[in-house]
Motif scaffolding. Structure first.
Motif, PDB file in Angstrom:
ATOM      1  N   GLY A  36      -0.527  -2.036 -12.934  1.00 14.68           N
ATOM      2  CA  GLY A  36      -0.437  -0.752 -12.266  1.00 14.68           C
ATOM      3  C   GLY A  36      -1.789  -0.200 -11.845  1.00 14.68           C
ATOM      4  O   GLY A  36      -2.830  -0.826 -12.037  1.00 14.68           O
ATOM      5  N   VAL A  37      -1.739   0.986 -11.247  1.00 16.45           N
ATOM      6  CA  VAL A  37      -2.961   1.676 -10.835  1.00 16.45           C
ATOM      7  C   VAL A  37      -2.904   3.103 -11.386  1.00 16.45           C
ATOM      8  O   VAL A  37      -1.899   3.797 -11.236  1.00 16.45           O
ATOM      9  N   LYS A  38      -3.961   3.511 -12.072  1.00 13.00           N
ATOM     10  CA  LYS A  38      -4.046   4.844 -12.675  1.00 13.00           C
ATOM     11  C   LYS A  38      -4.530   5.831 -11.628  1.00 13.00           C
ATOM     12  O   LYS A  38      -5.584   5.644 -11.005  1.00 13.00           O
ATOM     13  N   VAL A  39      -3.738   6.892 -11.418  1.00  9.42           N
ATOM     14  CA  VAL A  39      -4.109   7.962 -10.484  1.00  9.42           C
ATOM     15  C   VAL A  39      -4.445   9.198 -11.305  1.00  9.42           C
ATOM     16  O   VAL A  39      -3.670   9.609 -12.175  1.00  9.42           O
ATOM     17  N   THR A  40      -5.617   9.772 -11.046  1.00 13.50           N
ATOM     18  CA  THR A  40      -6.054  10.989 -11.719  1.00 13.50           C
ATOM     19  C   THR A  40      -6.243  12.069 -10.670  1.00 13.50           C
ATOM     20  O   THR A  40      -6.880  11.830  -9.637  1.00 13.50           O
ATOM     21  N   VAL A  41      -5.699  13.239 -10.940  1.00 17.57           N
ATOM     22  CA  VAL A  41      -5.802  14.365 -10.006  1.00 17.57           C
ATOM     23  C   VAL A  41      -6.723  15.410 -10.618  1.00 17.57           C
ATOM     24  O   VAL A  41      -6.555  15.804 -11.766  1.00 17.57           O
ATOM     25  N   SER A  42      -7.698  15.866  -9.825  1.00 20.32           N
ATOM     26  CA  SER A  42      -8.643  16.886 -10.263  1.00 20.32           C
ATOM     27  C   SER A  42      -8.410  18.159  -9.456  1.00 20.32           C
ATOM     28  O   SER A  42      -8.124  18.097  -8.265  1.00 20.32           O
ATOM     29  N   GLY A  43      -8.544  19.296 -10.083  1.00 19.31           N
ATOM     30  CA  GLY A  43      -8.392  20.568  -9.393  1.00 19.31           C
ATOM     31  C   GLY A  43      -9.696  21.096  -8.840  1.00 19.31           C
ATOM     32  O   GLY A  43      -9.750  22.161  -8.248  1.00 19.31           O
ATOM     33  N   LYS A  44     -10.798  20.357  -9.003  1.00 22.91           N
ATOM     34  CA  LYS A  44     -12.111  20.820  -8.575  1.00 22.91           C
ATOM     35  C   LYS A  44     -12.425  20.329  -7.169  1.00 22.91           C
ATOM     36  O   LYS A  44     -12.015  19.249  -6.761  1.00 22.91           O
ATOM     37  N   SER A  45     -13.198  21.121  -6.441  1.00 24.70           N
ATOM     38  CA  SER A  45     -13.643  20.735  -5.107  1.00 24.70           C
ATOM     39  C   SER A  45     -14.658  19.607  -5.186  1.00 24.70           C
ATOM     40  O   SER A  45     -15.353  19.464  -6.188  1.00 24.70           O
ATOM     41  N   ILE A  46     -14.733  18.868  -4.120  1.00 21.22           N
ATOM     42  CA  ILE A  46     -15.768  17.850  -4.009  1.00 21.22           C
ATOM     43  C   ILE A  46     -16.510  18.068  -2.705  1.00 21.22           C
ATOM     44  O   ILE A  46     -15.983  18.626  -1.752  1.00 21.22           O
ATOM     45  N   THR A  86       0.825  -1.206   0.000  1.00 18.12           N
ATOM     46  CA  THR A  86       0.000   0.000   0.000  1.00 18.12           C
ATOM     47  C   THR A  86       0.865   1.264   0.000  1.00 18.12           C
ATOM     48  O   THR A  86       1.842   1.364   0.732  1.00 18.12           O
ATOM     49  N   LEU A  87       0.467   2.219  -0.845  1.00 15.49           N
ATOM     50  CA  LEU A  87       1.173   3.494  -0.967  1.00 15.49           C
ATOM     51  C   LEU A  87       0.188   4.625  -0.707  1.00 15.49           C
ATOM     52  O   LEU A  87      -0.940   4.601  -1.200  1.00 15.49           O
ATOM     53  N   GLN A  88       0.623   5.615   0.061  1.00 12.03           N
ATOM     54  CA  GLN A  88      -0.200   6.791   0.328  1.00 12.03           C
ATOM     55  C   GLN A  88       0.493   8.002  -0.291  1.00 12.03           C
ATOM     56  O   GLN A  88       1.700   8.181  -0.126  1.00 12.03           O
ATOM     57  N   ILE A  89      -0.295   8.802  -1.014  1.00  8.57           N
ATOM     58  CA  ILE A  89       0.237  10.013  -1.636  1.00  8.57           C
ATOM     59  C   ILE A  89      -0.483  11.204  -1.012  1.00  8.57           C
ATOM     60  O   ILE A  89      -1.706  11.293  -1.073  1.00  8.57           O
ATOM     61  N   SER A  90       0.264  12.110  -0.410  1.00 15.56           N
ATOM     62  CA  SER A  90      -0.349  13.298   0.189  1.00 15.56           C
ATOM     63  C   SER A  90      -0.054  14.516  -0.679  1.00 15.56           C
ATOM     64  O   SER A  90       0.829  14.489  -1.536  1.00 15.56           O
ATOM     65  N   ASP A  91      -0.809  15.577  -0.453  1.00 16.12           N
ATOM     66  CA  ASP A  91      -0.672  16.820  -1.204  1.00 16.12           C
ATOM     67  C   ASP A  91      -0.601  16.551  -2.710  1.00 16.12           C
ATOM     68  O   ASP A  91       0.341  16.942  -3.387  1.00 16.12           O
ATOM     69  N   LEU A  92      -1.634  15.855  -3.217  1.00 13.20           N
ATOM     70  CA  LEU A  92      -1.666  15.501  -4.641  1.00 13.20           C
ATOM     71  C   LEU A  92      -1.384  16.706  -5.527  1.00 13.20           C
ATOM     72  O   LEU A  92      -1.900  17.797  -5.289  1.00 13.20           O
ATOM     73  N   GLN A  93      -0.576  16.479  -6.558  1.00  6.78           N
ATOM     74  CA  GLN A  93      -0.226  17.505  -7.525  1.00  6.78           C
ATOM     75  C   GLN A  93      -0.543  16.997  -8.925  1.00  6.78           C
ATOM     76  O   GLN A  93      -0.691  15.792  -9.133  1.00  6.78           O
ATOM     77  N   GLU A  94      -0.608  17.904  -9.889  1.00  8.10           N
ATOM     78  CA  GLU A  94      -0.911  17.502 -11.263  1.00  8.10           C
ATOM     79  C   GLU A  94       0.098  16.477 -11.777  1.00  8.10           C
ATOM     80  O   GLU A  94      -0.241  15.591 -12.555  1.00  8.10           O
TER      81      GLU A  94
END
Length: 163
Positions: free
Chosen positions: A134-144, A102-110
């Motif tokens: 692999g696992v595809k990671v997508t980063v969005s700049g929009k609020s949720i 398991t990998l954790q990514i904080s402060d996601l960036q583009e």
């Protein structure tokens, strides 16, 4: 080496990996909001060999996560390397060297928009492999906005992101 030879070698390595039961189990695609934290739950099955008629697990010596590289080995740049003291602190390895990756990514960036792959390395070459899906990671700049209710029927609203 001709292209045909490389493809043949790759196919043989894939078949060998399947034959000894090694592999990586990734989650489906993961999406996160820029600035947030995502966790990529991951497990792997290390290789085993016969030793005096018993199945013995090959000892894993190194684990690596890399971006957008099919094999994730040798000098491939990584986001996490268990042998490095210079890992980016945004990438936290929550796994071990026996079954959890398991990998954790904080402060996601583009720049985190990528396919990440996990690699296991062992002194015995039969125990080294990469989970090529692999696992595809997508980063969005929009609020949720997440709305949920708890046991008491209260409503909890969480907003996250940049807006």
């Amino acid at each position: 080496m001709a292209v045909w030879d490389k493809n043949t070698a790759w196919c043989f390595m894939s078949l060998l990996a399947a034959a000894v039961g090694i592999g990586v189990n990734y989650p489906g695609p993961v999406c996160g909001v820029k600035g947030s934290t995502v966790t990529l739950p991951c497990t792997f099955t290390p290789a085993t060999v016969k030793d005096n008629g018993r199945e013995v697990q090959i000892k894993v010596t190194r684990v690596v996560w890399c971006q957008n590289h099919l094999l994730c080995h040798l000098t491939t740049p990584s986001v996490y390397d268990s042998e490095s003291r210079n890992n980016d602190p945004r990438y936290k390895y929550l796994g071990d060297k026996s079954s959890t990756c398991t990998l954790q990514i904080s402060d996601l960036q583009e720049g985190d928009n990528a396919t990440l792959r996990f690699r296991v390395e062992a002194k015995d070459g039969r125990g080294s492999f990469t989970g090529t899906n692999g696992v595809k990671v997508t980063v969005s700049g929009k609020s949720i906005i997440i709305t949920a209710s708890n046991k008491n029927g209260s409503i909890l609203i969480i907003t996250e992101g940049l807006g």
